[in-house]
Write a protein that holds these residues in place. Structure first.
Motif, PDB file in Angstrom:
ATOM      1  N   ASN A   1      -5.633  -0.753   2.488  1.00 31.03           N
ATOM      2  CA  ASN A   1      -5.041  -1.177   1.672  1.00 31.03           C
ATOM      3  C   ASN A   1      -5.746  -2.167   1.441  1.00 31.03           C
ATOM      4  OD1 ASN A   1      -3.373  -0.269   2.013  1.00 31.03           O
ATOM      5  ND2 ASN A   1      -2.012  -0.888   3.938  1.00 31.03           N
TER       6      ASN A   1
ATOM      7  N   GLY B   1       0.798  -1.137  -0.127  1.00 35.58           N
ATOM      8  CA  GLY B   1      -0.149   0.191   0.298  1.00 35.58           C
ATOM      9  C   GLY B   1       1.055   1.446   0.329  1.00 35.58           C
ATOM     10  N   ALA B   2      -0.055   2.396   0.562  1.00 35.72           N
ATOM     11  CA  ALA B   2       0.949   3.713   0.477  1.00 35.72           C
ATOM     12  C   ALA B   2       2.341   3.720   2.187  1.00 35.72           C
ATOM     13  CB  ALA B   2       0.250   4.505   0.856  1.00 35.72           C
TER      14      ALA B   2
ATOM     15  N   ASN C   1       1.653   4.397   5.709  1.00 40.19           N
ATOM     16  CA  ASN C   1       1.137   5.647   5.117  1.00 40.19           C
ATOM     17  C   ASN C   1       1.609   7.315   5.289  1.00 40.19           C
ATOM     18  OD1 ASN C   1      -1.174   4.396   4.361  1.00 40.19           O
ATOM     19  ND2 ASN C   1      -2.053   4.005   6.299  1.00 40.19           N
TER      20      ASN C   1
ATOM     21  N   TRP D   1      -7.128   3.339  -4.389  1.00 41.34           N
ATOM     22  CA  TRP D   1      -5.709   2.841  -4.002  1.00 41.34           C
ATOM     23  C   TRP D   1      -5.743   4.122  -5.388  1.00 41.34           C
ATOM     24  CZ3 TRP D   1      -1.755  -0.581  -2.697  1.00 41.34           C
ATOM     25  CH2 TRP D   1      -1.707  -1.765  -2.194  1.00 41.34           C
ATOM     26  N   GLU D   2      -3.710   4.975  -5.558  1.00 43.31           N
ATOM     27  CA  GLU D   2      -4.070   5.980  -6.274  1.00 43.31           C
ATOM     28  C   GLU D   2      -3.564   5.215  -7.731  1.00 43.31           C
ATOM     29  OE1 GLU D   2      -0.886   8.147  -5.108  1.00 43.31           O
ATOM     30  OE2 GLU D   2      -1.868   9.937  -4.051  1.00 43.31           O
TER      31      GLU D   2
ATOM     32  N   CYS E   1       4.993   5.709  -2.047  1.00 44.06           N
ATOM     33  CA  CYS E   1       3.800   6.474  -2.185  1.00 44.06           C
ATOM     34  C   CYS E   1       2.804   5.008  -2.996  1.00 44.06           C
ATOM     35  CB  CYS E   1       2.838   6.973  -1.563  1.00 44.06           C
ATOM     36  SG  CYS E   1       1.023   8.629  -1.964  1.00 44.06           S
ATOM     37  N   ASN E   2       1.582   5.602  -3.664  1.00 34.07           N
ATOM     38  CA  ASN E   2       1.355   4.747  -4.058  1.00 34.07           C
ATOM     39  C   ASN E   2       1.542   5.278  -5.891  1.00 34.07           C
ATOM     40  OD1 ASN E   2       0.058   2.209  -4.795  1.00 34.07           O
ATOM     41  ND2 ASN E   2      -2.284   2.922  -3.497  1.00 34.07           N
ATOM     42  N   ILE E   3       1.328   6.733  -6.210  1.00 33.79           N
ATOM     43  CA  ILE E   3       1.777   7.936  -6.431  1.00 33.79           C
ATOM     44  C   ILE E   3       2.719   6.848  -8.043  1.00 33.79           C
ATOM     45  CG2 ILE E   3       3.455   9.616  -5.437  1.00 33.79           C
ATOM     46  CD1 ILE E   3       2.805  11.442  -7.258  1.00 33.79           C
TER      47      ILE E   3
ATOM     48  N   VAL F   1       3.369   3.981  -7.515  1.00 33.34           N
ATOM     49  CA  VAL F   1       3.116   2.677  -8.522  1.00 33.34           C
ATOM     50  C   VAL F   1       2.715   2.855  -9.478  1.00 33.34           C
ATOM     51  CG1 VAL F   1       1.902   0.571  -7.078  1.00 33.34           C
ATOM     52  CG2 VAL F   1       3.321   1.888  -5.371  1.00 33.34           C
TER      53      VAL F   1
END
Lengths: 219, 212
Positions: free
Chosen positions: B153, A142-143, A162, B171-172, A180-182, A184
């Motif tokens: 998540n 995740g983030a 997070n 999720w982004e 962070c997902n940005i 990913v």
């Protein structure tokens, strides 16, 4: 786990005194190309980081936290993991400023001097540290973030979810990569991003100076 | 089990029930190519590797999810298993020309449990907007009542004792290509233009049948 250690907090965070200001990275937004694009900086700093700062200001306005240093807000809203509302914005504002300062144009590669000596002491070799940092960054689900941190006179790799950072875990933070997902989404090639960060972006000067501050505060 | 009858992943990367460009302009083909073609695929592939040779191998996906949630102290296969399940459920929660206000029994229950569709819309929107970091927002059914749930998540309502009826991935990687950091715009587009009320209604029927 320690939660509030004023002396550590002040020395180690000397370079990061956000005070709710969106400080620009210490280089132009296109300076990290081709490793990290100007477009990424424009979004990540210009929109995401900015939003954390703006939202924090709104959140603490009129409260007892207003005007307090960022690190104070972070420590006082972590609440042993049962996060109080300002934590996420405060920690993310801090984390992002720290992140920009963890990189530089023409960065990356193997460090030298005392930092290398300590990495070799605590991880056996730079390569072992590289692999451990890489694994932490790759496996934070995740983030989140991966960190090189200093605690009890030892370097260690830490990963956090997070907005959490080693400040609330009782360590000095030295360097980290934003998982962070940005990033990913950007072709989902997370391992490639981590490798690029390590090989081409890390500012070992920043890490070394934070290490000096951490050692001074621990002595 | 009844509520998940439509999702029997069994470690297969099932394609969405529409072509990858069918949700344009609301969700781009490029997003589907990455989100389904790379992210979702990776969860399925990694799950297969992870359970190979273990006692979980060959077990239904829902079984793995329930048995690795471990009250929140997640065992290793949980994230891949739950994300495989969540994503299949997500693709099936959308359809071309979807979105807007439902009708019939679903609308009646939304009005009963949220006062109005608009109140439900706002609550779902708020949950999706405020799930910090990676996660999902859900419409779920439990104790004969509809409710909005948000999860971090890979967590989903199956492990929280509810029947999932609808989900949005926040999720982004779900919205960055199309909306960048504008998550609220993504949520609104999902609600107004993508939700498959038919899917939600049929899951609701299954949930009610299983609860009676």
């Amino acid at each position: 786990m320690c939660s509030f250690i004023p002396k550590r907090e002040m020395a180690a965070s000397a370079a990061v005194t956000a005070n709710y200001v969106l400080k620009p990275p210490p280089y132009p937004l296109d300076a990290l190309e081709p490793h990290m694009s100007k477009q990424t900086l424009e979004f990540h700093w210009g929109k995401h980081h900015r939003a954390y700062v703006d939202n924090l200001k709104k959140q603490v306005l009129g409260s007892e936290l207003e005007g307090k240093p960022l690190e104070h807000i972070i420590q006082n809203t972590y609440n042993n993991g049962d996060l109080l509302p300002p934590f996420n914005n405060a920690a993310q504002a801090w984390n992002h400023e720290f992140f920009w300062e963890s990189m530089k144009p023409g960065g990356g590669g193997k460090p030298s001097g005392e930092l290398l000596a300590l990495l070799e002491r605590d991880f056996t070799s730079y390569e072992k540290f590289y692999d451990e940092f890489n694994a932490a960054a790759a496996t934070q689900f995740g983030a989140g973030w991966a960190w090189l941190a200093y605690a009890d006179n030892k370097l260690k790799v830490v990963k956090t979810p997070n907005a959490v950072n080693p400040l609330v875990l009782g360590s000095f933070y030295l360097s980290f990569v934003d998982r962070c997902n940005i990033f990913v989404y950007e072709q989902n090639r997370r391992p490639d991003y981590i490798k690029t960060f390590m090989n081409n972006l890390v500012s070992w000067e920043a890490v070394s100076s934070r290490l000096e501050a951490a050692k001074a505060a621990s002595s």
